[in-house]
Design a protein around this motif. Structure first.
Motif, PDB file in Angstrom:
ATOM      1  N   VAL A  38       7.298   0.740   1.479  1.00  0.00           N
ATOM      2  CA  VAL A  38       6.799   0.806   0.100  1.00  0.00           C
ATOM      3  C   VAL A  38       7.495   1.924  -0.658  1.00  0.00           C
ATOM      4  CG1 VAL A  38       4.782   1.321  -1.324  1.00  0.00           C
ATOM      5  CG2 VAL A  38       4.558  -0.221   0.633  1.00  0.00           C
ATOM      6  N   THR A  39       7.587   3.096  -0.037  1.00  0.00           N
ATOM      7  CA  THR A  39       8.171   4.254  -0.712  1.00  0.00           C
ATOM      8  C   THR A  39       9.669   4.096  -0.924  1.00  0.00           C
ATOM      9  OG1 THR A  39       6.472   5.809  -0.006  1.00  0.00           O
ATOM     10  CG2 THR A  39       8.639   6.733  -0.458  1.00  0.00           C
ATOM     11  N   VAL A  40      10.375   3.459   0.010  1.00  0.00           N
ATOM     12  CA  VAL A  40      11.813   3.237  -0.157  1.00  0.00           C
ATOM     13  C   VAL A  40      12.091   2.480  -1.452  1.00  0.00           C
ATOM     14  CG1 VAL A  40      13.787   1.927   0.745  1.00  0.00           C
ATOM     15  CG2 VAL A  40      12.453   3.383   2.273  1.00  0.00           C
ATOM     16  N   VAL A  41      11.314   1.436  -1.695  1.00  0.00           N
ATOM     17  CA  VAL A  41      11.478   0.648  -2.917  1.00  0.00           C
ATOM     18  C   VAL A  41      11.092   1.469  -4.140  1.00  0.00           C
ATOM     19  CG1 VAL A  41      10.682  -1.368  -4.190  1.00  0.00           C
ATOM     20  CG2 VAL A  41      11.163  -1.547  -1.754  1.00  0.00           C
ATOM     21  N   ALA A  42       9.960   2.157  -4.052  1.00  0.00           N
ATOM     22  CA  ALA A  42       9.454   2.888  -5.209  1.00  0.00           C
ATOM     23  C   ALA A  42      10.384   4.029  -5.611  1.00  0.00           C
ATOM     24  CB  ALA A  42       8.053   3.430  -4.910  1.00  0.00           C
ATOM     25  N   VAL A  43      10.894   4.775  -4.646  1.00  0.00           N
ATOM     26  CA  VAL A  43      11.768   5.907  -4.969  1.00  0.00           C
ATOM     27  C   VAL A  43      13.067   5.432  -5.605  1.00  0.00           C
ATOM     28  CG1 VAL A  43      13.196   7.713  -3.943  1.00  0.00           C
ATOM     29  CG2 VAL A  43      10.819   7.521  -3.287  1.00  0.00           C
ATOM     30  N   GLY A 165       6.639  -3.863   3.808  1.00  0.00           N
ATOM     31  CA  GLY A 165       6.634  -2.701   2.923  1.00  0.00           C
ATOM     32  C   GLY A 165       7.293  -2.950   1.575  1.00  0.00           C
ATOM     33  N   PRO A 166       8.553  -3.419   1.535  1.00  0.00           N
ATOM     34  CA  PRO A 166       9.176  -3.670   0.236  1.00  0.00           C
ATOM     35  C   PRO A 166       8.462  -4.729  -0.598  1.00  0.00           C
ATOM     36  CG  PRO A 166      10.845  -3.492   1.924  1.00  0.00           C
ATOM     37  CD  PRO A 166       9.525  -3.516   2.633  1.00  0.00           C
ATOM     38  N   MET A 167       7.925  -5.771   0.067  1.00  0.00           N
ATOM     39  CA  MET A 167       7.205  -6.781  -0.700  1.00  0.00           C
ATOM     40  C   MET A 167       5.927  -6.199  -1.302  1.00  0.00           C
ATOM     41  SD  MET A 167       9.343  -9.111  -0.454  1.00  0.00           S
ATOM     42  CE  MET A 167       8.409 -10.221  -1.485  1.00  0.00           C
ATOM     43  N   VAL A 168       5.200  -5.425  -0.494  1.00  0.00           N
ATOM     44  CA  VAL A 168       4.013  -4.742  -1.022  1.00  0.00           C
ATOM     45  C   VAL A 168       4.423  -3.761  -2.109  1.00  0.00           C
ATOM     46  CG1 VAL A 168       2.135  -3.145  -0.447  1.00  0.00           C
ATOM     47  CG2 VAL A 168       2.686  -5.026   1.105  1.00  0.00           C
ATOM     48  N   GLY A 169       5.553  -3.064  -1.878  1.00  0.00           N
ATOM     49  CA  GLY A 169       6.039  -2.130  -2.882  1.00  0.00           C
ATOM     50  C   GLY A 169       6.341  -2.806  -4.203  1.00  0.00           C
ATOM     51  N   ALA A 181       2.015   2.986  -5.281  1.00  0.00           N
ATOM     52  CA  ALA A 181       2.896   2.773  -4.129  1.00  0.00           C
ATOM     53  C   ALA A 181       2.881   3.985  -3.206  1.00  0.00           C
ATOM     54  CB  ALA A 181       4.319   2.494  -4.613  1.00  0.00           C
ATOM     55  N   TYR A 182       3.005   5.174  -3.758  1.00  0.00           N
ATOM     56  CA  TYR A 182       3.042   6.377  -2.934  1.00  0.00           C
ATOM     57  C   TYR A 182       1.693   6.648  -2.273  1.00  0.00           C
ATOM     58  CZ  TYR A 182       7.400   7.171  -5.505  1.00  0.00           C
ATOM     59  OH  TYR A 182       8.649   7.031  -6.055  1.00  0.00           O
ATOM     60  N   ALA A 183       0.603   6.276  -2.932  1.00  0.00           N
ATOM     61  CA  ALA A 183      -0.730   6.477  -2.345  1.00  0.00           C
ATOM     62  C   ALA A 183      -0.914   5.609  -1.101  1.00  0.00           C
ATOM     63  CB  ALA A 183      -1.810   6.166  -3.378  1.00  0.00           C
ATOM     64  N   VAL A 184      -0.405   4.391  -1.143  1.00  0.00           N
ATOM     65  CA  VAL A 184      -0.494   3.502   0.025  1.00  0.00           C
ATOM     66  C   VAL A 184       0.289   4.096   1.198  1.00  0.00           C
ATOM     67  CG1 VAL A 184       0.237   1.255   0.922  1.00  0.00           C
ATOM     68  CG2 VAL A 184      -0.960   1.396  -1.263  1.00  0.00           C
ATOM     69  N   ASP A 185       1.474   4.634   0.929  1.00  0.00           N
ATOM     70  CA  ASP A 185       2.266   5.255   1.986  1.00  0.00           C
ATOM     71  C   ASP A 185       1.513   6.426   2.610  1.00  0.00           C
ATOM     72  OD1 ASP A 185       4.266   6.062   3.686  1.00  0.00           O
ATOM     73  OD2 ASP A 185       5.562   6.883   2.127  1.00  0.00           O
ATOM     74  N   ALA A 186       0.915   7.284   1.783  1.00  0.00           N
ATOM     75  CA  ALA A 186       0.183   8.443   2.299  1.00  0.00           C
ATOM     76  C   ALA A 186      -0.981   8.022   3.185  1.00  0.00           C
ATOM     77  CB  ALA A 186      -0.318   9.299   1.135  1.00  0.00           C
TER      78      ALA A 186
END
Length: 418
Positions: A38-43, A165-169, A181-186
Motif C-alpha cells: 500500500v505504501t509503495v504505491v502511495a509514496v 497491497g498495490p490494489m488496496v493502495g 493508505a499510510y494508516a493501513v500500513d501502520a
C-alpha cells in the motif's frame, strides 16, 4: 504419472509451515507486507503529484539506497554477534516509527518531498536491519533440506502482499487519500512485530566477531573469494538496474492510461501477480541442480518480458508481460537466497544476508534511478524497452562467463550443510 501427482510435485512445498517459529514469521509477514505494498504505491504517487517528474520518483530509490547499504552491511554483522530475535525486534521498531512518521505528514498535509524522503530513509534503515536478520534466522530454525521450500514460501507471501497491497493502495488513494493508505500500513505492521516477539532466543553460534568495520570487511572478503556467491549478486544487480521499470509506473499511468489510480495499482501489482503464480507452482525449484545456469536463463526471461511489456499500450497486455517477468523473478529469488543461506557457515550468515539485502533492496533503487533518468533523456518507452533488452543481453554474456557459477551443484552443497 497421474495429473494429481504431477500437480502435487509442482505445488509449493509447505513442510516448513509445520515448524511453529517459522509459521509465525510467515504469517506475520503475510499480513504486514500488504501494508508495505500500500505504501509503495502511495509514496510514489504522492511524490509524482508533488513534483510531476519520474526523476523525483526515481530519486526515492536513492533515499532508500544509502541506509540500505550502510545499515544492511552493519545490521548483518550485528546479527552474527547478538541474539537475532532481539535485533529483529529493534529493527522492526525503527521501521514502524518511520511508517507512523509518514502517516503524520499526510494527516497534516505537509506535501513536502524532502520530508517524505526522510521518512523513506528511516524506514529503509529499519528494513536494512530486519532483512538480513530474518534471512539469517531461517537456517537456524529449519533443516537444510527445507530452506529452499521456506524461501519459496517467503517469496509467495511477499508476492501476495505485493498484489493485494498495490490494489488496496489504489482503492484507498481513490477513496481516502494518502493518510488512509499510510494508516493501513501502520496497522498491519503490528503483525510482523508480534511474530518477532514470539520467536525463541537465538544467540550466536560459533566464533563471534565484534560487529564493526572489520566484521563487515570479513564478510565482503568471503564473498569475493567465492565466485558462486559473487556471481549470484552480480546477476541480480544486472536484472534490477537494467530492467526494473517501477519508477516509470506513475508516468505510464498518466500518459498511457489517463492518470487512473487503479491503473497505477495494476502496474505495481503486475509483477507480483506472476510471482504468486510462480511461487505457488515452485515445488520443482528445489529439484534443480545446476542453479547457476538456471539463474542466468530466468533473468534473461525477466528482461525480455519487461521489454515486451513496454512495447504495448494496452493495460492488460502490460500486466500480462510483467506477470511473466514476475514468475521469472520469484524463481530467481528462491535460488539466489538458497545458494547464500546454505553456502555460508552460521557465523557468516548474518553478514551474507546483509550483503544480500544491499543487493536485493539496493539494486531496485538503482534501477529506479536509472529508469527515471533515462526516461527524462530518451522518453518513457525507450527507457522501459531498452532496459529490458539490455538486461537479457548482458546477463547471458556475464552470467555464463564464470565456470564456477555455471557448474554450481545445489545438491552437493546441501549434503555438506546437512
Amino acid at each position: 504419472m497421474a495429473l494429481g501427482d504431477l500437480i502435487k510435485r509442482h505445488l509449493v512445498d509447505t513442510r516448513p509451515l509445520g515448524v511453529p517459529a517459522y509459521r509465525r514469521i510467515w504469517l506475520g509477514q503475510a499480513v504486514s507486507h500488504v501494508g508495505v505494498g500500500v505504501t509503495v504505491v502511495a509514496v510514489s504517487k504522492q511524490v509524482y503529484d508533488i513534483t510531476g517528474s519520474s526523476l523525483w520518483v526515481g530519486l526515492l530509490g536513492l533515499a532508500n539506497l544509502v541506509p540500505l547499504v550502510v545499515f544492511g552491511l552493519w545490521g548483518g554483522a550485528v546479527a552474527d554477534a547478538v541474539d537475532r530475535r532481539k535485533l529483529l525486534l529493534a529493527g522492526s521498531a525503527v521501521a514502524w516509527t518511520a511508517t507512523l512518521f509518514i502517516l503524520v505528514q499526510a494527516l497534516i498535509g505537509l506535501s513536502n518531498v524532502y520530508v517524505i524522503f526522510a521518512a523513506v530513509a528511516v524506514n529503509a534503515t529499519g528494513f536494512a536491519i530486519t532483512g538480513p536478520t530474518r534471512g539469517a534466522i531461517i537456517p537456524r530454525i529449519l533443516r537444510p533440506q527445507l530452506v529452499p521450500a521456506a524461501n519459496a514460501l517467503n517469496s509467495l507471501v511477499y508476492s501476495i502482499g505485493a498484489v493485494i497491497g498495490p490494489m488496496v493502495g489504489g482503492l484507498l488513494l481513490a477513496g481516502g487519500g494518502y493518510a488512509a493508505a499510510y494508516a493501513v500500513d501502520a496497522l498491519l505492521f503490528t503483525a510482523g512485530l508480534y511474530a518477532a516477539f514470539k520467536l525463541p532466543a537465538l544467540p550466536p553460534l560459533g566464533e563471534v566477531t565484534r560487529p564493526g568495520a572489520r566484521a563487515v570487511l570479513e564478510g565482503l572478503a568471503f564473498i569475493m573469494r567465492s565466485p558462486v556467491l559473487l556471481m549470484s549478486f552480480v546477476v541480480d544487480i544486472i536484472a534490477m538496474v537494467f530492467a526494473l521499470p517501477r519508477a516509470l509506473f506513475p508516468e505510464a499511468a498518466d500518459q498511457w492510461f489517463g492518470g487512473s489510480a487503479l491503473a497505477l495499482g495494476w502496474l505495481n501489482a503486475a509483477m507480483a501477480i506472476g510471482s504468486v503464480v510462480g511461487a505457488l507452482f515452485s515445488g520443482w525449484v528445489g529439484r534443480v541442480r545446476r542453479q547457476g545456469v538456471a539463474l542466468v536463463v530466468v533473468i534473461a526471461v525477466w528482461g525480455l518480458a519487461v521489454a515486451a511489456a513496454g512495447m504495448t499500450g494496452n493495460l492488460w497486455l502490460v500486466v500480462t508481460f510483467m506477470a511473466v517477468g514476475g514468475m521469472a523473478d520469484v524463481i530467481s529469488s528462491v535460488w539466489r537466497q538458497s545458494i547464500l543461506q546454505l553456502y555460508a557457515p552460521d557465523e557468516m550468515r548474518g553478514r551474507m544476508q546483509g550483503a544480500f539485502m544491499v543487493v536485493v533492496a539496493g539494486g531496485p533503487r538503482l534501477g529506479d534511478l536509472r529508469a527515471g533518468a533515462t526516461a527524462t533523456m530518451i522518453g518513457l518507452s525507450g527507457a522501459w524497452v531498452g532496459g529490458g533488452l539490455a538486461c537479457a543481453a548482458v546477463v547471458l554474456v556475464v552470467g555464463l562467463s564464470v565456470a564456477g557459477f555455471r557448474n554450481y551443484r545445489a545438491d552437493l552443497v546441501a549434503e555438506r550443510a546437512g
